[in-house]
Design a protein around this motif. Structure first.
Motif: not given
Length: 309
Positions: A24, A180, A184, A187, A32
Protein backbone atom coordinates in the motif's frame (compact mmCIF):
# COMPACT_ATOMS: atom_id res chain seq x y z
CA UNK A 1 25.32 -15.48 19.27
CA UNK A 2 21.94 -16.90 20.28
CA UNK A 3 20.53 -13.37 20.54
CA UNK A 4 21.75 -12.53 17.03
CA UNK A 5 20.16 -15.69 15.61
CA UNK A 6 16.93 -14.81 17.42
CA UNK A 7 16.98 -11.28 15.97
CA UNK A 8 17.54 -12.65 12.44
CA UNK A 9 14.62 -15.06 12.83
CA UNK A 10 12.34 -12.38 14.25
CA UNK A 11 13.42 -10.03 11.47
CA UNK A 12 12.14 -12.52 8.92
CA UNK A 13 8.83 -12.90 10.75
CA UNK A 14 8.45 -9.12 11.00
CA UNK A 15 9.34 -8.76 7.31
CA UNK A 16 5.82 -9.99 6.45
CA UNK A 17 4.66 -6.73 8.05
CA UNK A 18 7.07 -4.74 5.88
CA UNK A 19 5.98 -6.55 2.71
CA UNK A 20 2.34 -5.89 3.58
CA UNK A 21 2.96 -2.17 4.05
CA UNK A 22 4.99 -2.20 0.81
CA UNK A 23 1.78 -3.20 -1.03
CA UNK A 24 0.00 0.00 0.00
CA UNK A 25 2.62 2.55 1.04
CA UNK A 26 5.03 2.06 -1.87
CA UNK A 27 2.73 0.86 -4.66
CA UNK A 28 -0.60 2.59 -4.01
CA UNK A 29 1.08 5.56 -2.33
CA UNK A 30 -0.81 5.84 0.94
CA UNK A 31 -0.20 4.77 4.54
CA UNK A 32 -2.84 2.35 5.78
CA UNK A 33 -3.45 2.80 9.50
CA UNK A 34 -5.38 -0.50 9.59
CA UNK A 35 -1.91 -2.00 10.09
CA UNK A 36 -1.96 -1.32 13.82
CA UNK A 37 -5.23 -3.23 14.13
CA UNK A 38 -4.75 -6.08 11.64
CA UNK A 39 -1.35 -7.05 13.11
CA UNK A 40 -2.66 -7.90 16.62
CA UNK A 41 -5.90 -9.20 15.07
CA UNK A 42 -3.95 -11.88 13.22
CA UNK A 43 -2.30 -12.91 16.47
CA UNK A 44 -5.55 -12.79 18.45
CA UNK A 45 -7.51 -14.95 15.99
CA UNK A 46 -4.62 -17.40 15.62
CA UNK A 47 -4.04 -17.83 19.37
CA UNK A 48 -7.78 -18.04 20.13
CA UNK A 49 -8.14 -20.74 17.47
CA UNK A 50 -5.21 -22.74 18.88
CA UNK A 51 -6.66 -22.56 22.41
CA UNK A 52 -9.91 -23.90 20.92
CA UNK A 53 -8.04 -26.94 19.59
CA UNK A 54 -7.41 -25.85 16.00
CA UNK A 55 -4.20 -26.97 14.25
CA UNK A 56 -1.56 -24.14 14.41
CA UNK A 57 -1.19 -24.03 10.60
CA UNK A 58 -4.94 -23.71 10.11
CA UNK A 59 -5.11 -21.20 12.97
CA UNK A 60 -2.44 -19.10 11.22
CA UNK A 61 -4.50 -19.17 8.02
CA UNK A 62 -7.58 -18.03 9.98
CA UNK A 63 -5.52 -15.10 11.30
CA UNK A 64 -4.57 -14.18 7.72
CA UNK A 65 -8.23 -14.31 6.61
CA UNK A 66 -9.22 -12.08 9.53
CA UNK A 67 -6.62 -9.53 8.45
CA UNK A 68 -7.90 -9.65 4.86
CA UNK A 69 -11.44 -8.95 6.09
CA UNK A 70 -10.16 -5.93 8.03
CA UNK A 71 -8.42 -4.67 4.89
CA UNK A 72 -11.59 -5.16 2.84
CA UNK A 73 -13.62 -3.07 5.31
CA UNK A 74 -11.06 -0.26 5.08
CA UNK A 75 -11.13 -0.52 1.29
CA UNK A 76 -14.93 -0.31 1.14
CA UNK A 77 -14.99 2.70 3.47
CA UNK A 78 -12.44 4.38 1.19
CA UNK A 79 -13.77 3.42 -2.24
CA UNK A 80 -17.53 3.26 -1.61
CA UNK A 81 -17.91 5.49 1.44
CA UNK A 82 -15.46 8.10 0.08
CA UNK A 83 -13.81 8.37 3.51
CA UNK A 84 -10.11 9.41 3.30
CA UNK A 85 -7.97 6.28 3.47
CA UNK A 86 -6.05 7.36 6.59
CA UNK A 87 -9.29 8.09 8.47
CA UNK A 88 -10.85 4.85 7.18
CA UNK A 89 -7.84 2.94 8.52
CA UNK A 90 -8.08 4.67 11.90
CA UNK A 91 -11.80 3.84 12.16
CA UNK A 92 -11.19 0.16 11.40
CA UNK A 93 -8.14 0.04 13.68
CA UNK A 94 -10.23 1.39 16.58
CA UNK A 95 -13.06 -1.05 15.92
CA UNK A 96 -10.67 -4.01 15.76
CA UNK A 97 -9.72 -3.44 19.39
CA UNK A 98 -13.24 -4.50 20.40
CA UNK A 99 -13.18 -7.36 17.89
CA UNK A 100 -10.02 -8.75 19.49
CA UNK A 101 -11.53 -8.49 22.98
CA UNK A 102 -14.57 -10.38 21.70
CA UNK A 103 -12.41 -13.09 20.10
CA UNK A 104 -10.04 -13.60 23.07
CA UNK A 105 -12.53 -12.76 25.85
CA UNK A 106 -9.66 -10.91 27.58
CA UNK A 107 -6.94 -8.34 26.74
CA UNK A 108 -4.37 -11.12 26.29
CA UNK A 109 -4.25 -14.87 25.79
CA UNK A 110 -1.40 -17.29 26.45
CA UNK A 111 -0.21 -20.33 24.48
CA UNK A 112 1.43 -21.95 27.50
CA UNK A 113 1.60 -25.74 27.02
CA UNK A 114 -0.30 -25.46 23.74
CA UNK A 115 0.97 -26.43 20.25
CA UNK A 116 2.65 -23.79 18.10
CA UNK A 117 3.75 -23.76 14.48
CA UNK A 118 7.43 -24.06 15.44
CA UNK A 119 6.76 -27.36 17.21
CA UNK A 120 7.07 -29.06 13.81
CA UNK A 121 10.87 -28.69 14.17
CA UNK A 122 11.09 -30.35 17.61
CA UNK A 123 12.05 -33.80 16.17
CA UNK A 124 15.06 -32.19 14.43
CA UNK A 125 16.61 -31.09 17.76
CA UNK A 126 17.72 -27.77 16.29
CA UNK A 127 19.87 -25.31 18.28
CA UNK A 128 18.00 -22.57 20.15
CA UNK A 129 16.14 -20.07 17.93
CA UNK A 130 16.98 -21.88 14.69
CA UNK A 131 13.36 -23.00 14.39
CA UNK A 132 12.34 -19.33 14.14
CA UNK A 133 14.90 -18.80 11.37
CA UNK A 134 13.58 -21.77 9.37
CA UNK A 135 9.95 -20.66 9.80
CA UNK A 136 10.97 -17.16 8.71
CA UNK A 137 12.81 -18.46 5.65
CA UNK A 138 9.85 -20.62 4.64
CA UNK A 139 7.37 -17.76 5.10
CA UNK A 140 9.58 -15.29 3.18
CA UNK A 141 10.10 -17.74 0.30
CA UNK A 142 6.38 -18.47 -0.04
CA UNK A 143 5.22 -14.85 0.29
CA UNK A 144 7.82 -13.33 -2.06
CA UNK A 145 7.25 -16.16 -4.54
CA UNK A 146 3.48 -15.56 -4.57
CA UNK A 147 3.92 -11.78 -4.74
CA UNK A 148 6.30 -12.14 -7.70
CA UNK A 149 3.77 -14.33 -9.52
CA UNK A 150 0.99 -11.86 -8.73
CA UNK A 151 2.88 -8.81 -10.02
CA UNK A 152 3.79 -10.64 -13.23
CA UNK A 153 0.14 -11.26 -14.08
CA UNK A 154 -2.07 -8.86 -16.03
CA UNK A 155 -4.04 -8.21 -12.85
CA UNK A 156 -0.85 -7.44 -10.93
CA UNK A 157 0.33 -5.03 -13.62
CA UNK A 158 -3.06 -3.30 -13.46
CA UNK A 159 -2.57 -2.96 -9.69
CA UNK A 160 0.84 -1.33 -10.21
CA UNK A 161 -0.63 0.98 -12.86
CA UNK A 162 -3.31 2.07 -10.38
CA UNK A 163 -0.62 3.13 -7.96
CA UNK A 164 1.45 4.88 -10.64
CA UNK A 165 -1.36 6.96 -12.11
CA UNK A 166 -4.95 6.28 -11.10
CA UNK A 167 -6.45 8.60 -13.74
CA UNK A 168 -4.49 6.97 -16.54
CA UNK A 169 -5.40 3.52 -15.20
CA UNK A 170 -9.10 4.44 -15.33
CA UNK A 171 -8.72 5.64 -18.91
CA UNK A 172 -7.27 2.23 -19.79
CA UNK A 173 -10.38 0.53 -18.43
CA UNK A 174 -8.83 -0.65 -15.15
CA UNK A 175 -11.28 -0.93 -12.25
CA UNK A 176 -9.15 1.10 -9.82
CA UNK A 177 -11.53 0.71 -6.87
CA UNK A 178 -11.27 -3.06 -7.17
CA UNK A 179 -7.48 -2.80 -7.31
CA UNK A 180 -7.44 -0.69 -4.16
CA UNK A 181 -9.68 -3.15 -2.30
CA UNK A 182 -7.53 -6.11 -3.38
CA UNK A 183 -4.37 -4.26 -2.37
CA UNK A 184 -5.72 -3.49 1.09
CA UNK A 185 -6.91 -7.08 1.53
CA UNK A 186 -3.58 -8.64 0.50
CA UNK A 187 -1.61 -6.07 2.49
CA UNK A 188 -3.53 -6.64 5.72
CA UNK A 189 -3.49 -10.40 5.16
CA UNK A 190 0.32 -10.30 5.12
CA UNK A 191 0.37 -8.03 8.16
CA UNK A 192 -1.95 -10.42 10.02
CA UNK A 193 0.32 -13.32 9.01
CA UNK A 194 3.21 -11.51 10.66
CA UNK A 195 1.07 -10.95 13.76
CA UNK A 196 0.09 -14.63 13.91
CA UNK A 197 3.69 -15.84 13.56
CA UNK A 198 5.04 -13.32 16.08
CA UNK A 199 2.33 -14.23 18.61
CA UNK A 200 3.23 -17.91 18.33
CA UNK A 201 6.90 -17.05 18.69
CA UNK A 202 6.21 -14.92 21.79
CA UNK A 203 3.74 -17.45 23.20
CA UNK A 204 0.83 -15.05 23.63
CA UNK A 205 -1.47 -12.57 21.90
CA UNK A 206 -2.24 -9.10 23.23
CA UNK A 207 -4.57 -6.35 22.02
CA UNK A 208 -1.82 -3.74 22.51
CA UNK A 209 0.71 -5.51 20.26
CA UNK A 210 -0.21 -3.34 17.31
CA UNK A 211 1.01 -0.06 18.83
CA UNK A 212 3.87 1.28 16.72
CA UNK A 213 3.88 -1.58 14.21
CA UNK A 214 3.52 0.78 11.25
CA UNK A 215 6.83 2.38 12.30
CA UNK A 216 8.52 -1.04 12.33
CA UNK A 217 7.15 -1.88 8.88
CA UNK A 218 8.17 1.45 7.39
CA UNK A 219 11.64 1.06 8.93
CA UNK A 220 12.06 -2.28 7.13
CA UNK A 221 11.16 -0.71 3.78
CA UNK A 222 13.22 2.45 4.19
CA UNK A 223 16.34 0.74 5.60
CA UNK A 224 16.32 -1.60 2.60
CA UNK A 225 15.90 1.29 0.17
CA UNK A 226 18.63 3.36 1.83
CA UNK A 227 21.08 0.46 1.70
CA UNK A 228 20.46 -0.69 -1.85
CA UNK A 229 19.10 2.35 -3.71
CA UNK A 230 17.36 1.79 -7.05
CA UNK A 231 16.33 -1.86 -7.47
CA UNK A 232 14.01 -4.02 -9.50
CA UNK A 233 10.62 -4.99 -8.07
CA UNK A 234 11.82 -8.41 -6.89
CA UNK A 235 14.99 -6.93 -5.40
CA UNK A 236 12.97 -4.34 -3.50
CA UNK A 237 10.98 -7.08 -1.80
CA UNK A 238 14.20 -8.84 -0.80
CA UNK A 239 15.61 -5.50 0.40
CA UNK A 240 12.55 -5.12 2.66
CA UNK A 241 13.34 -8.48 4.28
CA UNK A 242 16.99 -7.48 4.75
CA UNK A 243 15.86 -4.13 6.16
CA UNK A 244 13.61 -5.90 8.66
CA UNK A 245 16.50 -8.08 9.87
CA UNK A 246 18.81 -5.06 10.18
CA UNK A 247 16.13 -3.20 12.12
CA UNK A 248 15.86 -6.06 14.63
CA UNK A 249 19.65 -6.15 14.96
CA UNK A 250 19.66 -2.40 15.63
CA UNK A 251 17.05 -2.86 18.36
CA UNK A 252 19.21 -5.67 19.82
CA UNK A 253 22.17 -3.27 19.80
CA UNK A 254 20.10 -0.66 21.67
CA UNK A 255 19.21 -3.28 24.30
CA UNK A 256 22.83 -4.50 24.62
CA UNK A 257 24.01 -0.92 25.12
CA UNK A 258 21.93 -0.86 28.29
CA UNK A 259 19.10 1.48 27.28
CA UNK A 260 15.79 1.09 29.11
CA UNK A 261 13.57 -1.24 27.04
CA UNK A 262 10.54 0.72 28.25
CA UNK A 263 11.41 3.32 25.62
CA UNK A 264 11.89 0.98 22.65
CA UNK A 265 9.08 2.70 20.73
CA UNK A 266 11.00 5.97 21.04
CA UNK A 267 14.18 4.35 19.74
CA UNK A 268 12.19 2.79 16.89
CA UNK A 269 10.95 6.23 15.85
CA UNK A 270 14.50 7.63 16.07
CA UNK A 271 15.88 4.80 13.91
CA UNK A 272 13.18 5.38 11.27
CA UNK A 273 13.77 9.15 11.30
CA UNK A 274 17.52 8.72 10.84
CA UNK A 275 17.01 6.26 7.99
CA UNK A 276 14.68 8.68 6.23
CA UNK A 277 17.23 11.49 6.62
CA UNK A 278 20.19 9.48 5.27
CA UNK A 279 19.33 10.17 1.58
CA UNK A 280 19.28 13.90 2.36
CA UNK A 281 22.67 13.69 4.06
CA UNK A 282 24.02 11.66 1.16
CA UNK A 283 22.81 14.16 -1.42
CA UNK A 284 24.38 16.99 0.56
CA UNK A 285 27.70 15.14 0.70
CA UNK A 286 27.39 13.75 -2.88
CA UNK A 287 27.91 10.19 -1.67
CA UNK A 288 26.95 6.97 -3.46
CA UNK A 289 26.80 3.63 -1.68
CA UNK A 290 28.71 0.60 -2.91
CA UNK A 291 25.41 -1.21 -3.44
CA UNK A 292 24.13 1.56 -5.71
CA UNK A 293 27.38 1.56 -7.73
CA UNK A 294 27.13 -2.20 -8.17
CA UNK A 295 23.52 -2.17 -9.38
CA UNK A 296 24.07 0.88 -11.60
CA UNK A 297 27.07 -0.85 -13.20
CA UNK A 298 24.99 -3.96 -13.87
CA UNK A 299 22.17 -1.83 -15.32
CA UNK A 300 24.66 -0.13 -17.68
CA UNK A 301 26.08 -3.49 -18.79
CA UNK A 302 22.56 -4.88 -19.35
CA UNK A 303 21.56 -1.77 -21.33
CA UNK A 304 24.65 -2.02 -23.54
CA UNK A 305 23.95 -5.71 -24.13
CA UNK A 306 20.41 -4.94 -25.27
CA UNK A 307 21.68 -2.17 -27.54
CA UNK A 308 24.29 -4.42 -29.17
CA UNK A 309 21.64 -7.12 -29.64
Amino acid sequence: MSMIISSIGQGMLWSMLGLGIFMTYRILGFPDMTTEGSFPLGGAVCVAAITAGVNPFLATLLGVLAGMCAGLVTGLLYTKGKIPVVLAGILVMSALNSVMLFVMKSPNLSLLNLPKIQDVFIPLNLPTNYDTVFIGLLAVAIVIGLMSLFFNTEFGQAYIATGDNESMAKSLGIHTERMTNVGLMVSNGLIALSGALISQHDGYADVSKGVGTIVIGLSSIIIGEVLFGELSFFQRMLATVVGSIIYQLLILLVIRLGFDTTYLKFFSAVVLSLCMLIPQFRRALHLTTGFEKYFRKNDVVATKGKANA
